[in-house]
Scaffold this motif. Sequence first.
Motif, PDB file in Angstrom:
ATOM      1  N   TYR A 132       0.848  -1.187   0.000  1.00 19.36           N
ATOM      2  CA  TYR A 132       0.000   0.000   0.000  1.00 19.36           C
ATOM      3  C   TYR A 132       0.889   1.246   0.000  1.00 19.36           C
ATOM      4  N   LEU A 133       0.697   2.093  -0.985  1.00 15.43           N
ATOM      5  CA  LEU A 133       1.419   3.357  -1.082  1.00 15.43           C
ATOM      6  C   LEU A 133       0.549   4.444  -0.458  1.00 15.43           C
ATOM      7  N   VAL A 134       0.972   4.941   0.692  1.00 10.32           N
ATOM      8  CA  VAL A 134       0.218   5.963   1.418  1.00 10.32           C
ATOM      9  C   VAL A 134       0.838   7.320   1.107  1.00 10.32           C
ATOM     10  N   SER A 135       0.048   8.202   0.505  1.00 12.33           N
ATOM     11  CA  SER A 135       0.533   9.519   0.094  1.00 12.33           C
ATOM     12  C   SER A 135      -0.184  10.590   0.903  1.00 12.33           C
ATOM     13  N   PRO A 189      -6.947  18.666   4.518  1.00 13.42           N
ATOM     14  CA  PRO A 189      -5.857  17.883   3.922  1.00 13.42           C
ATOM     15  C   PRO A 189      -6.325  16.466   3.590  1.00 13.42           C
ATOM     16  N   VAL A 190      -5.713  15.853   2.573  1.00 13.73           N
ATOM     17  CA  VAL A 190      -6.155  14.546   2.104  1.00 13.73           C
ATOM     18  C   VAL A 190      -5.020  13.525   2.165  1.00 13.73           C
ATOM     19  N   VAL A 191      -5.426  12.269   2.280  1.00 12.50           N
ATOM     20  CA  VAL A 191      -4.503  11.134   2.272  1.00 12.50           C
ATOM     21  C   VAL A 191      -5.033  10.134   1.257  1.00 12.50           C
ATOM     22  N   THR A 192      -4.164   9.646   0.377  1.00 12.72           N
ATOM     23  CA  THR A 192      -4.564   8.630  -0.599  1.00 12.72           C
ATOM     24  C   THR A 192      -3.824   7.335  -0.320  1.00 12.72           C
ATOM     25  N   VAL A 193      -4.442   6.243  -0.748  1.00 11.73           N
ATOM     26  CA  VAL A 193      -3.814   4.914  -0.694  1.00 11.73           C
ATOM     27  C   VAL A 193      -3.841   4.356  -2.102  1.00 11.73           C
ATOM     28  N   ASN A 194      -2.671   4.134  -2.651  1.00 14.09           N
ATOM     29  CA  ASN A 194      -2.549   3.652  -4.026  1.00 14.09           C
ATOM     30  C   ASN A 194      -3.338   4.531  -4.992  1.00 14.09           C
ATOM     31  N   TYR A 195      -3.217   5.849  -4.785  1.00 12.32           N
ATOM     32  CA  TYR A 195      -3.781   6.892  -5.648  1.00 12.32           C
ATOM     33  C   TYR A 195      -5.290   7.029  -5.543  1.00 12.32           C
ATOM     34  N   ASP A 196      -5.942   6.322  -4.622  1.00 11.77           N
ATOM     35  CA  ASP A 196      -7.372   6.495  -4.383  1.00 11.77           C
ATOM     36  C   ASP A 196      -7.561   7.345  -3.135  1.00 11.77           C
ATOM     37  N   PHE A 197      -8.459   8.327  -3.195  1.00 12.77           N
ATOM     38  CA  PHE A 197      -8.735   9.156  -2.024  1.00 12.77           C
ATOM     39  C   PHE A 197      -9.309   8.291  -0.910  1.00 12.77           C
ATOM     40  N   THR A 198      -8.687   8.363   0.252  1.00 14.69           N
ATOM     41  CA  THR A 198      -9.082   7.493   1.353  1.00 14.69           C
ATOM     42  C   THR A 198      -9.564   8.272   2.564  1.00 14.69           C
ATOM     43  N   ILE A 199      -8.870   9.352   2.921  1.00 12.02           N
ATOM     44  CA  ILE A 199      -9.288  10.176   4.056  1.00 12.02           C
ATOM     45  C   ILE A 199      -9.390  11.618   3.598  1.00 12.02           C
ATOM     46  N   ASP A 200     -10.568  12.201   3.715  1.00 10.30           N
ATOM     47  CA  ASP A 200     -10.773  13.617   3.431  1.00 10.30           C
ATOM     48  C   ASP A 200     -10.760  14.385   4.745  1.00 10.30           C
ATOM     49  N   GLU A 201     -10.282  15.638   4.694  1.00 11.02           N
ATOM     50  CA  GLU A 201     -10.170  16.467   5.889  1.00 11.02           C
ATOM     51  C   GLU A 201      -9.514  15.652   7.006  1.00 11.02           C
ATOM     52  N   GLY A 238      -4.663   5.517  12.361  1.00 11.14           N
ATOM     53  CA  GLY A 238      -5.620   4.418  12.395  1.00 11.14           C
ATOM     54  C   GLY A 238      -5.739   3.727  11.052  1.00 11.14           C
ATOM     55  N   LEU A 239      -5.631   4.476   9.958  1.00 13.44           N
ATOM     56  CA  LEU A 239      -5.712   3.892   8.622  1.00 13.44           C
ATOM     57  C   LEU A 239      -4.567   2.916   8.373  1.00 13.44           C
ATOM     58  N   VAL A 240      -3.334   3.329   8.634  1.00 16.95           N
ATOM     59  CA  VAL A 240      -2.197   2.456   8.331  1.00 16.95           C
ATOM     60  C   VAL A 240      -2.187   1.233   9.250  1.00 16.95           C
ATOM     61  N   ASP A 241      -2.692   1.371  10.470  1.00 20.19           N
ATOM     62  CA  ASP A 241      -2.758   0.204  11.359  1.00 20.19           C
ATOM     63  C   ASP A 241      -3.710  -0.843  10.812  1.00 20.19           C
ATOM     64  N   LYS A 242      -4.846  -0.404  10.266  1.00 25.48           N
ATOM     65  CA  LYS A 242      -5.793  -1.357   9.675  1.00 25.48           C
ATOM     66  C   LYS A 242      -5.199  -2.026   8.439  1.00 25.48           C
ATOM     67  N   LEU A 243      -4.484  -1.249   7.630  1.00 25.81           N
ATOM     68  CA  LEU A 243      -3.870  -1.834   6.433  1.00 25.81           C
ATOM     69  C   LEU A 243      -2.828  -2.880   6.808  1.00 25.81           C
ATOM     70  N   ARG A 244      -2.053  -2.616   7.822  1.00 25.16           N
ATOM     71  CA  ARG A 244      -1.021  -3.572   8.243  1.00 25.16           C
ATOM     72  C   ARG A 244      -1.628  -4.824   8.865  1.00 25.16           C
ATOM     73  N   ASN A 245      -2.848  -4.710   9.369  1.00 24.50           N
ATOM     74  CA  ASN A 245      -3.535  -5.865   9.952  1.00 24.50           C
ATOM     75  C   ASN A 245      -4.324  -6.651   8.916  1.00 24.50           C
ATOM     76  N   ALA A 286     -13.709   4.345  -5.023  1.00 30.67           N
ATOM     77  CA  ALA A 286     -13.710   2.886  -5.104  1.00 30.67           C
ATOM     78  C   ALA A 286     -13.123   2.249  -3.851  1.00 30.67           C
ATOM     79  N   ARG A 287     -13.308   0.954  -3.750  1.00 33.93           N
ATOM     80  CA  ARG A 287     -12.718   0.195  -2.655  1.00 33.93           C
ATOM     81  C   ARG A 287     -11.199   0.156  -2.818  1.00 33.93           C
ATOM     82  N   LEU A 288     -10.522   0.042  -1.686  1.00 30.10           N
ATOM     83  CA  LEU A 288      -9.067   0.018  -1.735  1.00 30.10           C
ATOM     84  C   LEU A 288      -8.568  -1.252  -2.404  1.00 30.10           C
ATOM     85  N   CYS A 289      -7.457  -1.133  -3.085  1.00 33.29           N
ATOM     86  CA  CYS A 289      -6.810  -2.275  -3.725  1.00 33.29           C
ATOM     87  C   CYS A 289      -5.314  -2.196  -3.450  1.00 33.29           C
TER      88      CYS A 289
END
Length: 401
Positions: A90-93, A144-156, A164-171, A181-184
């Motif tokens: 997962y590329l977190v930007s 401010p925004v955060v994307t995961v693999n170029y998909d918008f994931t967290i707004d504001e 919390g987002l990266v912890d769920k991804l690692r789990n 769209a759903r994360l990939c």
Amino acid sequence: MSDVTVDFSPAAAPLAEKLLEPAREIIARYPVGRERSALLPLLHLVQTVEGHVSPDGVAFCAEVLGINKAQVGAVATFYTMYKRRPTGEYLVSVCTNTLCNVLGGQEIYDGLTEHLGVGHDETTADGKITLEHAECLAACDYAPVVTVNYDFTIDEATPEAAVGLVDKLRNGERPTPSRGARLCTLKEMQLQLAGFADEREGAVADGVAGAPTLRGVSLAQEHGVAVANFTIDTPITTTKPARDDSAKAVKDPAPAGTKEPAAKPEGKIASVAKKAAGAVKSAAAAVVDKAEHVVEHRKAGAPVKAGDAKDPEVRAAEARNPDASTPTPDPAKTETAQVPTTAAEAAGTAGNVPAGDGKPAGDSQRGEDIVSEGTAARKRGAKPQDNPGWNNAQRGTEEKK
């Protein structure tokens, strides 16, 4: 392209076994002779297997397109979406550009750096997360925004939400994004960027625009703001309208019989300022007149072709330094030989060798003569003693002057 057989090198062969057919499908999208344009999606295709553009991936792209590896590398190193080393699942930007930064983007990035123990473009030890700070993710209305693999994931976003987002991804979880769209995984995203449909359920979502994006439209509707004479059915022209002189703005003349208002009396300061401005204009006009007089003086007596208004100095400069649009003058036609005026000058110039034209040695006539004489001497079987210069000795009068 499908009829052409490519003999792949040992470096490119493993990828060719997996990607040759989709690569040919990508290349077939482009006109014959323009296959090189397929390089961008091909690089994304390589990343579907390896997660980055490896040296083997560069070799595969080069060989399937018939170009060299340097040309592929130049493109792969130019765009940031092509990764040159292994990247996480997962590329977190995190956007740290102007607006996102002002609203807390840097604090979010710093929080993730401390929590994950990695910096920009670095990957966690488990290979799950690669962190990067990004330049403008084109979502200023949700900053401010955060994307995961170029998909918008967290707004504001907030630092706590990002952690919390990266912890769920690692789990092993795939949390629901704020919109879209759903994360990939990164490899699955590269398949979409290569131009292929993602067959996963819910891979493509048709989400509606959110309230921040529609804020301007909502305010316009609330206050009854609209463009005059605008209808939603108005067709959009595809070409610029022709320029019409009648459309130029012209000041309407005053109605007949209307007197112009009397000028207000100027104050003392305004009067002085007006006089100063007039003096400056007069001085500027004098300078311009003098400059024009100098130019005309320079042009006096200079031959000017019909319809040619160039300054002789400009024309001379173009003749000295011709470019692609300036023809090179013929010296034989433009230059005239200096005729000696006395017997002494005639005797002194009779034995002069014409000056070179600035070409490298061997290109001028004199250089060609020297080279020709040297070639003839070698054919005659000249020995080193025939020319002391071969023995690092000073060539006195033996060299032709």
